[in-house]
Design a protein around this motif. Structure first.
Motif, short mmCIF file in Angstrom:
data_model
loop_
_atom_site.label_atom_id
_atom_site.label_comp_id
_atom_site.label_asym_id
_atom_site.label_seq_id
_atom_site.Cartn_x
_atom_site.Cartn_y
_atom_site.Cartn_z
N CYS A 62 0.84 -1.20 0.00
CA CYS A 62 0.00 0.00 0.00
C CYS A 62 0.87 1.26 0.00
O CYS A 62 0.61 2.21 -0.73
N SER A 63 1.94 1.24 0.81
CA SER A 63 2.89 2.35 0.83
C SER A 63 3.54 2.54 -0.54
O SER A 63 3.74 3.66 -1.01
N LEU A 64 3.87 1.42 -1.18
CA LEU A 64 4.48 1.46 -2.52
C LEU A 64 3.53 2.11 -3.52
O LEU A 64 3.94 2.96 -4.32
N PHE A 65 2.26 1.72 -3.49
CA PHE A 65 1.28 2.26 -4.44
C PHE A 65 1.00 3.75 -4.17
O PHE A 65 0.83 4.52 -5.11
N VAL A 106 11.76 8.71 -5.56
CA VAL A 106 12.89 7.80 -5.77
C VAL A 106 13.39 7.25 -4.44
O VAL A 106 13.62 6.04 -4.30
N ASN A 107 13.56 8.12 -3.46
CA ASN A 107 14.09 7.68 -2.16
C ASN A 107 13.12 6.74 -1.45
O ASN A 107 13.54 5.71 -0.91
N VAL A 108 11.84 7.09 -1.44
CA VAL A 108 10.85 6.25 -0.78
C VAL A 108 10.75 4.89 -1.47
O VAL A 108 10.64 3.85 -0.83
N GLN A 109 10.85 4.91 -2.82
CA GLN A 109 10.72 3.65 -3.58
C GLN A 109 11.84 2.68 -3.21
O GLN A 109 11.58 1.50 -2.94
N PHE A 110 13.07 3.17 -3.20
CA PHE A 110 14.20 2.31 -2.85
C PHE A 110 14.08 1.78 -1.41
O PHE A 110 14.28 0.59 -1.14
N ILE A 143 7.25 2.01 7.80
CA ILE A 143 6.74 2.88 6.73
C ILE A 143 6.89 4.35 7.12
O ILE A 143 7.34 5.18 6.31
N ALA A 144 6.55 4.69 8.36
CA ALA A 144 6.66 6.07 8.82
C ALA A 144 8.11 6.54 8.80
O ALA A 144 8.41 7.67 8.36
N VAL A 145 9.02 5.67 9.24
CA VAL A 145 10.45 6.03 9.28
C VAL A 145 11.00 6.22 7.87
O VAL A 145 11.72 7.20 7.61
N LEU A 146 10.68 5.33 6.93
CA LEU A 146 11.24 5.45 5.59
C LEU A 146 10.70 6.68 4.87
O LEU A 146 11.44 7.33 4.10
N TRP A 147 9.43 7.03 5.10
CA TRP A 147 8.89 8.26 4.49
C TRP A 147 9.53 9.49 5.11
O TRP A 147 9.90 10.44 4.39
N PHE A 148 9.67 9.50 6.43
CA PHE A 148 10.28 10.65 7.12
C PHE A 148 11.73 10.82 6.71
O PHE A 148 12.17 11.94 6.38
N TYR A 149 12.48 9.73 6.70
CA TYR A 149 13.89 9.76 6.31
C TYR A 149 14.05 10.30 4.89
O TYR A 149 14.89 11.17 4.62
#
Length: 316
Positions: A62-65, A106-110, A143-149
């Motif tokens: 869901c985060s990916l989409f 790009v960053n969130v996707q990786f 998910i929250a950490v990878l989006w924030f980062y």
């Protein structure tokens, strides 16, 4: 020499006059955008509305989409306006906003793909401990950490670029790129270059480590496990690996065409390569994961059958 906050606009020189064909291009791009938004939105709704899909793996999907909707919305509306426009200009604030959207994508996707590889490692190599080591709460935290980062990393990049002074405003691209914006600077860009190199390492290395670790362990289990284990690993990891390789190749295409002389390559091919990871990835992922994941596939079938049955009853 003018401060970046005073730059009224940037000129995108990669566009060329296509005459009446611009309307055909507009329709093609619009169709792609509608298809991307529709397919990704459908799977997001399916995952959110179906309680049986409230599991870590589907939360990561869901985060990916959602991220693909962000990346597509950062490109396609802008692209559609530019196709119909006679003067291919973009205001400075809108240019930096687009950079934020695309670089965050790009960053969130990786990072998302890296976390998904770790999730697959736990499911295949530690199946008995999976439900305790990867819970929904932990997935939400990931998910929250990878989006924030990712967002913070891109915001730092933008803050360094906005402070620059420029000697020009022509970008040889179809969309705004931080690398091309920094190349226009008259002022000292040493900090930008150092952080840019550091940022590339972070963008690639941070996700690469868990991906390599996960797949090395998965391969070890596959070689030492039963045929059933290998089949499970292949069916589980194929969509993720395909998505990862496709996105990596697309990013490589973008880096090569933006940083090296590509005048010997046909313009149409250069344009396709520069947009590959922003178009093909959001198109490919919903199809691939939607068809491969049996729970999503079956849920979509039930929804479609229910809708068709409802429509049939209404017509009776």
């Amino acid at each position: 020499m003018i401060n970046s906050t005073q730059v009224p606009y940037f000129i995108l020189s990669a566009y060329f006059d296509t005459g009446l064909f611009k309307y055909l291009c507009f329709m093609i791009v619009m169709s792609l955008y509608v298809l991307i938004v529709g397919s990704n939105l459908l799977l997001i709704v399916v995952i959110c509305m179906n309680r049986s899909l409230h599991e870590p793996m589907y939360l990561f999907l869901c985060s990916l989409f959602v991220n693909e909707l962000v990346g597509s919305s950062g490109l396609f509306p802008f692209l559609l306006v530019q196709i119909l426009s006679d003067s291919h200009t973009v205001s400075a604030p809108l240019c930096f906003l687009q950079i934020f959207c695309l670089y965050s994508y790009v960053n969130v996707q990786f990072c998302n793909l890296a976390v998904m590889s770790y999730d697959r490692y736990l499911a295949i190599c530690c199946p008995l401990q999976y439900n305790t080591r990867m819970t929904c709460n932990k997935a939400v935290i990931f998910i929250a950490v990878l989006w924030f980062y990712s967002c913070v990393k891109v915001l730092i990049t933008l803050s360094l670029s906005i402070r620059l002074t420029f000697c020009g405003n022509i970008l040889n691209s179809l969309n705004c790129s931080n690398y091309l914006v920094v190349k226009l600077a008259c002022s000292d860009t040493e900090v930008n270059n150092i952080y840019g190199l550091f940022g590339v390492v972070l963008t690639i290395l941070v996700p690469l480590l868990p991906i390599l670790f996960s797949y090395m362990r998965i391969l070890r289990v596959c070689f030492s496990g039963s045929k059933q284990t290998r089949q499970k690993a292949v069916s589980t990891c194929t969509p993720h690996l395909t998505s990862l390789l496709n996105f990596s190749f697309g990013c490589c295409f973008e880096i090569i065409q933006s940083r090296f002389d590509m005048t010997g390559v046909p313009r149409a091919l250069r344009i396709f390569l520069s947009l590959y990871f922003l178009i093909i990835q959001p198109l490919l992922n919903p199809i691939m994961f939607g068809l491969q994941m049996s729970k999503i596939r079956n849920t979509c079938k039930r929804i479609l059958c229910y809708k068709m049955l409802t429509c049939y009853k209404d017509t009776m």
